[in-house]
Motif scaffolding. Structure first.
Motif, PDB file in Angstrom:
ATOM      1  N   SER A 278     105.357-106.031  45.304  1.00 17.62           N
ATOM      2  CA  SER A 278     104.920-107.478  45.506  1.00 17.62           C
ATOM      3  C   SER A 278     103.994-107.739  44.259  1.00 17.62           C
ATOM      4  O   SER A 278     103.415-106.981  43.534  1.00 17.62           O
TER       5      SER A 278
ATOM      6  N   ILE B 205     100.799-110.308  43.524  1.00 15.91           N
ATOM      7  CA  ILE B 205      99.527-110.823  44.095  1.00 15.91           C
ATOM      8  C   ILE B 205      98.886-111.650  43.002  1.00 15.91           C
ATOM      9  O   ILE B 205      98.506-111.220  41.936  1.00 15.91           O
TER      10      ILE B 205
ATOM     11  N   GLY C 240      94.824-112.569  48.187  1.00 13.19           N
ATOM     12  CA  GLY C 240      96.112-111.782  48.460  1.00 13.19           C
ATOM     13  C   GLY C 240      95.937-110.441  48.441  1.00 13.19           C
ATOM     14  O   GLY C 240      97.005-109.722  49.023  1.00 13.19           O
TER      15      GLY C 240
ATOM     16  N   GLU D  43      97.284-108.009  51.421  1.00 18.28           N
ATOM     17  CA  GLU D  43      98.790-107.644  51.486  1.00 18.28           C
ATOM     18  C   GLU D  43      99.027-106.551  50.715  1.00 18.28           C
ATOM     19  O   GLU D  43     100.183-106.110  50.664  1.00 18.28           O
TER      20      GLU D  43
ATOM     21  N   GLU E 292      95.823-119.688  43.638  1.00 15.53           N
ATOM     22  CA  GLU E 292      96.249-119.952  45.024  1.00 15.53           C
ATOM     23  C   GLU E 292      97.759-119.965  45.067  1.00 15.53           C
ATOM     24  O   GLU E 292      98.161-120.852  44.848  1.00 15.53           O
ATOM     25  N   ARG E 293      98.402-118.874  45.387  1.00 16.30           N
ATOM     26  CA  ARG E 293      99.664-118.794  45.659  1.00 16.30           C
ATOM     27  C   ARG E 293     100.346-117.650  46.664  1.00 16.30           C
ATOM     28  O   ARG E 293      99.476-116.692  46.404  1.00 16.30           O
ATOM     29  N   LYS E 294     101.203-117.806  47.179  1.00 17.00           N
ATOM     30  CA  LYS E 294     101.885-116.851  48.117  1.00 17.00           C
ATOM     31  C   LYS E 294     102.257-115.618  47.464  1.00 17.00           C
ATOM     32  O   LYS E 294     102.652-115.758  46.213  1.00 17.00           O
ATOM     33  N   THR E 295     101.725-114.500  47.989  1.00  9.92           N
ATOM     34  CA  THR E 295     102.196-113.022  47.508  1.00  9.92           C
ATOM     35  C   THR E 295     103.580-113.180  47.319  1.00  9.92           C
ATOM     36  O   THR E 295     104.473-113.483  48.280  1.00  9.92           O
TER      37      THR E 295
END
Length: 338
Positions: free
Chosen positions: A165, A167, A172, A175, A219-222
């Motif tokens: 992933s 991050i 994040g 996760e 800010e950004r989704k993993t």
């Protein structure tokens, strides 16, 4: 029986991957006999072996929790211990440390000192053994890791080891599932250089890789991805497509790659391994991001000839070291007095 017998102890998948049947035919034409070892049967009746080429990663990993796998591993180690002249490609302790990214990343980090003159480095990383988010966040900050971060499983074997992933922020990090490794992501123009080592030889093959990302945190989704899928030769993924026009980086220098492989070979004590290298787009330094056990050697047409050459050199050296059995000298005739 010929002393030039080489046992191969591989999974069915690995045998197909390297086309062991075709390699055995090449070996036979050079008076080297290849024997496919069945680990479920006593090795004593399958030997003797001058050399054993193996990839026991599955067995080593499963032995941690499976008694049957532990028994197979014990049987193999028992045979090796009672046949000290049999050469293993590669030694089990060396292979075991590369199955643990905590151990292999320490090796990568330590190599920076001896390779500094060649401008070869490895990214800052952090070993994660806790699920406590606040502890992870504090460690990331204290270690000076920069976002984005690549998160990889601790165990460097099996299909799950390719699940990674990317991050982008402190939040994040929730996760990141331990045990795992966090490694600062280095922009490298979406090009991965896979270095395949076979004894004294090495070959470099270019593969697709992750595209460049702005430095974080933000800010950004993993992003979850499978590294094996991303870096396949034929890969066509949105994760490898550069968003901007980036000048193509020069390939790693041959001299630097020779120095890297030489240091790794000495440090690992191994003959069959791979190294994943990228070129930092900002500094143009070579960056080691992973070390792999007995890789697939895809894209290396010289693999068969190099492997055979290395095996023959091991056999030749072994025959010099291990004396051939000889008949005892005949007793001298008794002397008589004249």
């Amino acid at each position: 029986m010929s002393r030039r017998r080489v046992g191969f102890c591989l999974s069915d998948k690995k045998r197909r991957q390297i086309n062991l049947v075709a390699f055995a035919e090449l070996c036979a034409s050079h008076s080297v006999e290849v024997v496919e070892i069945d680990l479920s049967q006593p090795l004593e009746s399958q030997g003797p072996f001058a050399v054993i080429v193996h990839k026991l990663s599955d067995v080593i990993v499963k032995a941690e929790y499976d008694s049957q796998s532990q028994q197979l591993l014990d049987n193999f180690q028992g045979y090796v211990s009672t046949h000290p002249h049999t050469v293993l490609l590669d030694p089990l302790p060396a292979m075991s440390q590369l199955l643990d990214r905590f151990a292999s990343y320490r090796i990568m980090s330590q190599l920076q000192n001896s390779l500094r003159d060649w401008r070869i480095s490895s990214p800052p990383y952090l070993e994660i053994s806790t699920s406590d988010l606040s502890v992870i966040q504090q460690d990331v900050e204290s270690k000076g890791l920069s976002f984005p971060l690549i998160c990889k499983t601790r165990v460097a074997h099996g299909s799950c080891s390719h699940d990674m992933s990317l991050i982008f922020s402190m939040a994040g990090l929730s996760e990141a599932h331990p045990p795992c490794v966090l490694q600062s992501f280095v922009n490298h123009g979406a090009v991965l250089h896979k270095v395949f080592v076979v004894g004294e030889d090495h070959f470099t093959v270019e593969r697709p890789s992750l595209k460049n990302f702005p430095p974080g945190p933000y800010e950004r989704k993993t992003i979850f991805f499978n590294s094996h899928q991303v870096s396949k030769p034929e890969s066509c993924s949105h994760l490898t497509a550069l968003d901007e026009k980036v000048p193509r980086l020069p390939p790693p220098s041959g001299e630097a790659m020779v120095a890297l492989v030489r240091e790794l070979r000495a440090e690992l004590g191994m003959a069959l391994f791979g190294v994943d290298v990228i070129v930092n787009i900002n500094t143009h330094t070579l960056t080691i991001i992973d070390i792999n056990i007995f890789p697939g050697y895809e894209g290396v047409p010289q693999f068969f000839s190099s492997l055979l050459s290395h095996i023959e050199s091991v056999l030749d050296h072994q025959e010099l070291e291990v004396p051939q059995a000889t008949c005892p000298p005949a007793p001298s005739a008794p002397q008589t007095d004249l």
